[in-house]
Motif scaffolding. Structure first.
Motif, mmCIF file in Angstrom:
data_model
loop_
_atom_site.group_PDB
_atom_site.id
_atom_site.type_symbol
_atom_site.label_atom_id
_atom_site.label_comp_id
_atom_site.label_asym_id
_atom_site.label_seq_id
_atom_site.Cartn_x
_atom_site.Cartn_y
_atom_site.Cartn_z
ATOM 1 N N ALA A 1 2.909 7.200 -6.544
ATOM 2 C CA ALA A 1 2.047 8.309 -6.941
ATOM 3 C C ALA A 1 2.654 9.632 -6.503
ATOM 4 C CB ALA A 1 0.656 8.146 -6.353
ATOM 5 N N LEU A 2 3.251 9.630 -5.323
ATOM 6 C CA LEU A 2 3.837 10.857 -4.787
ATOM 7 C C LEU A 2 5.049 11.293 -5.611
ATOM 8 C CD1 LEU A 2 3.444 12.803 -2.364
ATOM 9 C CD2 LEU A 2 5.227 11.498 -1.193
ATOM 10 N N GLY B 1 0.836 -1.208 0.000
ATOM 11 C CA GLY B 1 0.000 0.000 0.000
ATOM 12 C C GLY B 1 0.864 1.249 0.000
ATOM 13 N N PHE C 1 2.623 1.827 -3.263
ATOM 14 C CA PHE C 1 1.715 2.345 -4.288
ATOM 15 C C PHE C 1 1.538 3.857 -4.135
ATOM 16 C CE2 PHE C 1 -2.207 3.119 -6.547
ATOM 17 C CZ PHE C 1 -2.110 2.269 -7.631
ATOM 18 N N VAL C 2 1.278 4.268 -2.893
ATOM 19 C CA VAL C 2 1.115 5.703 -2.642
ATOM 20 C C VAL C 2 2.425 6.436 -2.930
ATOM 21 C CG1 VAL C 2 0.588 7.439 -0.882
ATOM 22 C CG2 VAL C 2 -0.704 5.290 -0.948
ATOM 23 N N ILE D 1 -5.619 -2.120 -0.832
ATOM 24 C CA ILE D 1 -4.605 -3.178 -0.749
ATOM 25 C C ILE D 1 -4.386 -3.592 0.712
ATOM 26 C CG2 ILE D 1 -2.158 -3.755 -1.092
ATOM 27 C CD1 ILE D 1 -2.140 -1.869 -3.475
ATOM 28 N N TRP D 2 -4.174 -2.554 1.500
ATOM 29 C CA TRP D 2 -3.816 -2.850 2.898
ATOM 30 C C TRP D 2 -5.029 -3.362 3.681
ATOM 31 C CZ3 TRP D 2 -5.435 0.307 7.177
ATOM 32 C CH2 TRP D 2 -4.931 -0.122 8.414
ATOM 33 N N GLY E 1 -4.242 2.249 -2.062
ATOM 34 C CA GLY E 1 -3.390 1.779 -0.962
ATOM 35 C C GLY E 1 -4.244 1.225 0.176
ATOM 36 N N GLY F 1 4.120 12.141 -9.021
ATOM 37 C CA GLY F 1 3.402 13.410 -9.006
ATOM 38 C C GLY F 1 4.328 14.600 -8.999
ATOM 39 N N PRO G 1 -1.639 15.912 -10.197
ATOM 40 C CA PRO G 1 -0.940 14.904 -9.393
ATOM 41 C C PRO G 1 -1.614 14.712 -8.032
ATOM 42 C CG PRO G 1 0.615 16.485 -10.277
ATOM 43 C CD PRO G 1 -0.748 17.026 -10.536
ATOM 44 N N ALA H 1 -4.584 7.180 -5.412
ATOM 45 C CA ALA H 1 -3.570 6.175 -5.029
ATOM 46 C C ALA H 1 -3.737 5.807 -3.549
ATOM 47 C CB ALA H 1 -2.166 6.727 -5.283
ATOM 48 N N LEU H 2 -4.108 6.819 -2.778
ATOM 49 C CA LEU H 2 -4.347 6.591 -1.346
ATOM 50 C C LEU H 2 -5.489 5.594 -1.166
ATOM 51 C CD1 LEU H 2 -2.742 8.056 0.838
ATOM 52 C CD2 LEU H 2 -4.720 9.529 1.210
ATOM 53 N N ARG I 1 5.593 15.028 -12.343
ATOM 54 C CA ARG I 1 4.487 15.486 -13.197
ATOM 55 C C ARG I 1 4.286 16.989 -13.045
ATOM 56 N NH1 ARG I 1 0.470 13.632 -16.370
ATOM 57 N NH2 ARG I 1 1.807 11.814 -16.478
ATOM 58 N N GLU J 1 -4.398 12.353 -8.363
ATOM 59 C CA GLU J 1 -3.830 11.019 -8.548
ATOM 60 C C GLU J 1 -3.360 10.445 -7.213
ATOM 61 O OE1 GLU J 1 -0.843 10.823 -11.709
ATOM 62 O OE2 GLU J 1 -2.346 11.748 -13.011
ATOM 63 N N LEU J 2 -2.771 11.322 -6.420
ATOM 64 C CA LEU J 2 -2.285 10.881 -5.122
ATOM 65 C C LEU J 2 -3.443 10.423 -4.241
ATOM 66 C CD1 LEU J 2 0.298 10.638 -3.450
ATOM 67 C CD2 LEU J 2 -0.182 12.896 -2.519
#
Lengths: 580, 601
Positions: free
Chosen positions: A66-67, A59, A62-63, B278-279, B275, A70, B264, B271-272, A73, B267-268
């Motif tokens: 993205a960070l 997890g 994955f974050v 998943i967790w 996450g 980002g 972004p 993504a959170l 980006r 997107e973050l």
């Protein structure tokens, strides 16, 4: 497309921006492409030896991607899109300064609306090429490459399957874009027709009523209105197709993956993680596929626009400062026309041949009917126009050999249409000489008899002229324009029928004030009024582009020609006006 | 500065909202028979959203039920269902977008038509007050702004809200605990999106005003380039231009900054959410509470959350713009018609009356600035009258009043003994044939223009009336004769030719009264002779009023009215007035001095 190459010199300045922007693009796309892979690892691990700790790690990872992705980006957008706005500004400045160098003739040939359209709409589509048109191919191209590499590593078969729909998507976006563009043009055309009719109808409101044609006009408008709606509906039909079609194509892709991937999982050729990652990559590819078609349209339109802008930049100004300017030995304000002829076009009526001299310090006047060529004649002096034949000399030097700025500094003109800028009265006053002292400005205002008027304005000299402030009357405009010319402290002063909207009494006051102001300078007056020109040292009467009478006021009266007739009529007119 | 404009903008919003319910009700009235279409669209939208929601759920079933058990036929079946549902979702969405678009277009069509109709009924004073540009905006961009509301705004709001609710419900239905956990990111997403929208909206407003200032400055410079060059202001103005250009660029860069942060950021946030799935989902799976399919479905739903949130944030702007536009449009529709047909037209009185009678007429365009003062005169049937006087004497106003472009303040104007306000406007104007100095040429052919007052006139009639007024000669010389298209207000014709065309146009209506404002501008000799001939023919036995500038025309008339400073000062025949030695005598010497003196010598 070739016209876009003209943009290269503008890009050079931002080489560093572009380089770093591209580097950021590589990083952001590369890192983002890892995300589905992390999902794959997590999902695969779920079936085996997963622990809560490992899940938290996945997890977090994955974050984390993205960070970090980002951040890159962010830089990519700032650098690349930012560059497009910077180039836009440069380009706009460039076109503006180029337009400033174009002579008056250029503006009679090109309508302001057309020039405005090039500097707004066309510039906009060129900017689109530099911004989205530049960034998206890089961004999406890299994304596509990275995703495809990773997809191939997962499953060659599924990758090839996915690639089947790619061209379909790009192609339909491109095609739809084309159709949309054509339909938009159709709609625009109909829109202009509709507004032209409305405009005509509203401008001719009286005629429409006089002939009781309201109903017919309504029907005409209705017809255009209906056609406009039906064209819009054709557009709606196509536009409405876009998102559903894209959505459907991607769902088909997803279904294919589900089917083939499902079989793969059942046969044990691939894992559920591979499947999940694949769905993720398909999502990542969606945008590049759409973008290719979209960007192709942007480039096409941008190229056409750049061509129109370049056309403007390629037009060399017809009147330019002499390369090696000459300076007269002494500046006295002597004006000489030597064999001057002028024609706007080969078919239009011509001015000349003119041969005359205005001695330094003299006051001369030109009179004549509308269209006799007075304004054209004086426009030749500050080189707003150049003669077709012959020369205009100032202090013995042909105007074409002067430094243009220098020449115009010597001449101040008060034109017929006293154009004022939407600035304060004071700024308009010192328009031609921002360095003038306040005293100098006030003195000019006094001579022009505009000072009393300004005192009545809400904020005095700081009042805005135009929509946001005071609306000047014709007479006030004329007087302010005169003051604006006097502030320049010119060697030669030209009044082009400038005081026609000023009453005779005030005009007399102004003229007598001017006489002392212009003692050692050359003045050229154009007027319809005998009262304005009677005191001039010499009066020229123009007719159909030629000087037909010449002399002082009394000489011309004796001559009993056009001037004398004019004087007689004006006397009668004045008498009649007095009758109550 | 932006702070100020902000609060001003919000003030306006408050006012706008107060008006809203009334405006919305009125707008809803405009929807009319399109209501059914809009309701159907909403229904289709709900079905379509449901179909779109089915995709991830079908994946879940495929994974958990068929792939897990190795059921290939089941897998094939569900993939087919998947594709069919996707096709259905596409078709539903397409028909919904098309239906709303169509309804929006039809509503706009009506609104545009009504505004135009209204503008045809409004009278001349309204057009004196409102510049054409402003009225054009009502017909074009204001109506367009309302399209956004009907065409995409209203219905889509339902869709977005339903989509958000749908996703939430489905997620809860699958597994409420995981749903609750995942949805914790939604408030953050909403907050970020709405905050972003607000910032960008303000920046967008600033951009608009900077662009319009820049373009205004540009336009001013292009128009006044002659002055700029004459006064050597190129460098100075360039600096001013550049300053504004740079300011605009900086606003753009600021906007780019927020976008670069926002994309972004979103997107973050998603993504959170992933996450968390998943967790949290993984942990639940270990505990055996959820299946792999559920995780996959959740991953896909999370991706679909963002679009409706963004759309909703945008709708606010559309609504605001549409409300402001509708207010302006309704203002036009509510405008009072100043010169209107009287409610109860009286019958023609018995007895014999002069054709026209002005009885103590006073008129001013503005307040008490009298253009006509106590004007009284009579025109008998069959009489031709010349009106002369210096500029500003009030001659043209007489024509405007006869056509009832304006109503008089005091006194009355009678035609055949009946006040002109008692005639229906069309009847009154049908009696008049008017030829003005500045002839208005419409887009279309020469024939269209002659036919302007009588669109049903035959080709022969058009040609006949052209022949009578001698317009046929120049028309026959045009490349396409009567079918020659007219460019920009007849720019290809000379003043004289335009006036001849206007003669033909007026004559074709067979008017009872001919009104002519003779051209003052010099006309080439050939056309001038044609016009004189036309005037002679047209005046024969016809009641007419002519604002005359030419001696020959004046002498041809039965009587001359001499106007001076808004009053009728002298009247009589040319000879009578010359003998009188008053104003007419002076006017005569002024205008025809050379001719007169030449004749005398």
């Amino acid at each position: 497309m070739k016209s876009l190459l003209h943009l290269l010199p503008y890009l050079k300045k931002y080489k560093t921006h572009i380089t770093w922007g591209c580097v950021a693009a590589v990083f952001t796309t590369g890192i983002s492409a890892l995300a589905p892979w992390i999902l794959k690892l997590a999902v695969d691990d779920l079936r085996e030896t997963v622990t809560a700790g490992k899940l938290a790690m996945y997890g977090g990872l994955f974050v984390g991607t993205a960070l970090v992705g980002g951040v890159f980006r962010y830089y990519m957008r700032m650098l690349l899109i930012g560059m497009s706005r910077k180039v836009e500004q440069d380009l706009r400045d460039r076109v503006f300064s180029h337009l400033q160098a174009q002579p008056v003739m250029y503006y009679t040939r090109h309508r302001t609306g057309d020039l405005m359209a090039r500097m707004t709409n066309d510039l906009d589509s060129v900017r689109n090429v530099l911004g989205p048109g530049f960034m998206y191919p890089i961004d999406t191209g890299l994304t596509a490459i990275f995703s495809l590499v990773l997809m191939l590593m997962l499953s060659v078969k599924l990758t090839l399957l996915t690639l089947l729909i790619t061209p379909l998507v790009s192609w339909s976006v491109f095609k739809l874009g084309k159709v949309t563009h054509r339909l938009t043009t159709d709609i625009q055309e109909q829109y202009s027709r509709l507004s032209e009719q409305a405009q005509e109808n509203l401008s001719g409101a009286r005629v429409v009523r006089a002939f009781s044609q309201e109903q017919q006009e309504i029907e005409k408008f209705d017809e255009l209105n209906q056609e406009y709606v039906s064209r819009n509906l054709s557009m709606t039909r196509v536009q409405a197709l876009f998102f559903p079609l894209m959505g459907f194509l991607f769902e088909v892709g997803a279904a294919l993956i589900l089917l083939v991937g499902g079989f793969g999982i059942i046969r044990g050729e691939m894992t559920l993680g591979d499947f999940v990652a694949f769905v993720g990559y398909l999502g990542m590819l969606a945008w590049p596929m759409i973008a290719i078609g979209w960007v192709a349209n942007l480039l096409q339109r941008g190229a056409a626009s750049m061509k129109r802008i370049q056309e403007m930049l390629d037009t060399e100004p017809e009147i330019q400062s002499a390369a090696l300017p000459k300076s007269p030995s002494a500046r006295t304000g002597r004006v000489e026309f030597r064999g001057v002829r002028f024609m706007y076009s080969p078919t239009s009526p011509s001015l000349g041949v003119l041969d005359f001299t205005i001695e330094a310090g003299q006051t001369v006047a030109f009179v004549g009917a509308t269209g006799s060529g007075k304004t054209t004649l004086i426009n030749l002096i500050p080189r707003l126009l150049d003669p077709t034949e012959g020369q205009v000399l100032i202090d013995g030097v042909p105007t074409t050999e002067w430094d243009l700025a220098e020449l115009r500094r010597c001449v101040a003109m008060v034109p017929q249409d006293a154009f004022m800028f939407s600035e304060t009265v004071y700024n308009n006053l010192v328009f031609g000489n921002p360095a003038a002292s306040r005293d100098q400005a006030m003195a000019s205002a006094r001579v022009s008899r505009i000072d009393k008027d300004v005192e009545t304005f809400s904020a005095g000299y700081e009042t805005m002229v135009g929509e946001r402030g005071v609306t000047l009357s014709g007479g006030q405009k004329g007087r302010l324009a005169l003051a604006r010319a006097l502030v320049r402290d010119p060697l030669i002063l030209i009044l082009d029928d400038a005081l026609s909207a000023v009453d005779t009494h005030t005009e007399e006051e102004i003229l007598s004030g001017l006489r002392s102001f212009m003692k050692h300078r050359t003045s050229i007056l154009i007027s319809h009024r005998v009262s304005t020109v009677r005191e001039a040292d010499r009066i020229f009467v123009l007719r159909e582009g030629a000087i037909v009478e010449e002399g002082t006021h009394s000489e011309l009266l004796e001559n009993n020609g056009i001037y004398a007739d004019m004087e007689r009529r004006q006397r009668l007119e004045a008498e009649l006006e007095m009758t109550e | 500065m932006s702070k100020n404009s902000n609060s001003a903008g919000e003030d306006r919003d408050v006012v706008g909202k107060a008006y809203d319910s009334m405006l919305v009700r009125r707008l809803w009235g405009y929807v009319g028979d399109q209501k059914a279409k809009l309701f159907l669209a909403v229904f289709l939208l709900l079905l379509g959203s449901a179909a779109e929601l089915a995709g991830p759920w079908l994946s879940k079933v495929a994974i958990d039920k068929y792939i897990a058990s190795g059921d290939t036929t089941g897998l094939i079946r569900i993939v087919i269902v998947f594709v069919v549902v996707a096709a259905l979702a596409g078709a539903l969405r397409w028909s919904q977008v098309y239906l709303t678009g169509e309804a929006g277009q039809i509503i706009m069509y009506r609104m545009r038509r009504d505004v135009f109709d209204k503008l045809q009924r409004l009278s001349v004073p309204y057009f004196d007050r409102n510049p054409v540009g402003r009225l054009m905006t009502r017909i074009t961009s204001d109506v367009q702004a309302l399209y956004e509301l009907f065409g995409s705004g209203m219905v889509a709001i339902f869709g977005d809200v339903f989509m958000l609710l749908g996703i939430t419900v489905v997620m809860f239905a699958i597994n409420w605990k995981l749903a609750l956990l995942t949805l914790t990111v939604i408030p953050v997403l909403l907050l970020v999106t709405f905050a972003f929208r607000k910032v960008v909206r303000d920046l967008y407003r600033r951009t608009r005003s900077q662009i319009s200032a820049l373009n205004g400055y540009l336009q001013e410079n292009l128009t006044g380039m002659r002055i700029v060059q004459l006064f050597g202001r190129e460098e100075h103005n360039f600096a001013r231009f550049q300053e504004q250009n740079i300011a605009l660029k900086n606003t753009y860069l600021k906007t780019i900054f927020f976008y670069a942060l926002f994309f972004p950021g979103v997107e973050l946030i998603s993504a959170l959410a992933v996450g968390i799935i998943i967790w949290g989902g993984g942990t639940m799976m270990i505990a055996g509470v959820v299946t792999v399919g559920t995780l996959v479905a959740f991953l896909q739903y999370v991706e679909r959350f963002y679009r409706p949130v963004r759309d909703l944030a945008e709708k606010y702007n559309i609504l605001q713009a549409a409300m402001a536009a509708s207010e302006r449009v309704f203002q036009v529709l509510d405008e009072r018609v100043e010169v209107a047909d009287s409610g109860s037209p009286s019958a023609a009185p018995a007895g014999v009356y002069p054709f026209i009678e002005f009885r103590g007429v006073w008129f001013a365009y503005k307040d008490e600035e009298w253009i006509l003062q106590d004007l009284s005169f009579v025109v008998q049937e069959g009489e031709s009258i010349a009106v002369v006087g210096a500029t500003g004497a009030g001659k043209t106003t007489i024509i405007s009043l006869l056509q009832r472009f304006y109503d008089v303040q005091r006194g009355e104007i009678l035609i055949r003994g009946r006040n002109i306000t008692d005639y229906p406007l069309t009847e009154l104007r049908a009696m008049l044939g008017i030829v003005l100095q500045d002839v208005f040429i419409f887009a279309g052919t020469v024939a269209d223009n002659i036919r302007y007052g009588r669109p049903d006139a035959s080709e022969t009639e058009v040609e006949d009336s052209s022949r009578v007024v001698c317009a046929d000669r120049f028309i026959e010389r045009l490349p396409e004769k009567y079918q020659e298209p007219m460019m920009e207000r007849g720019a290809t014709l000379s003043t004289g030719q335009r006036q001849l065309l206007a003669f033909a146009r007026a004559l074709l209506r067979k008017p009872d009264l001919l009104i002519l404002d003779e051209a003052t501008a010099s006309i080439d000799t050939e056309t001038e002779q044609l016009i004189q001939q036309a005037i002679r023919r047209v005046l024969e036995g016809r009641t007419s009023i002519i604002i005359a500038h030419r001696l020959s025309t004046i002498q041809r008339c039965d009587r001359i009215l001499v106007m001076h400073h808004g009053r009728l000062r002298e009247q009589g025949t040319h000879e009578e007035l010359l003998t009188l030695g008053g104003i007419y005598h002076r006017l005569y010497r002024l205008q025809f001095g050379q001719v007169a003196e030449a004749a005398a010598s």
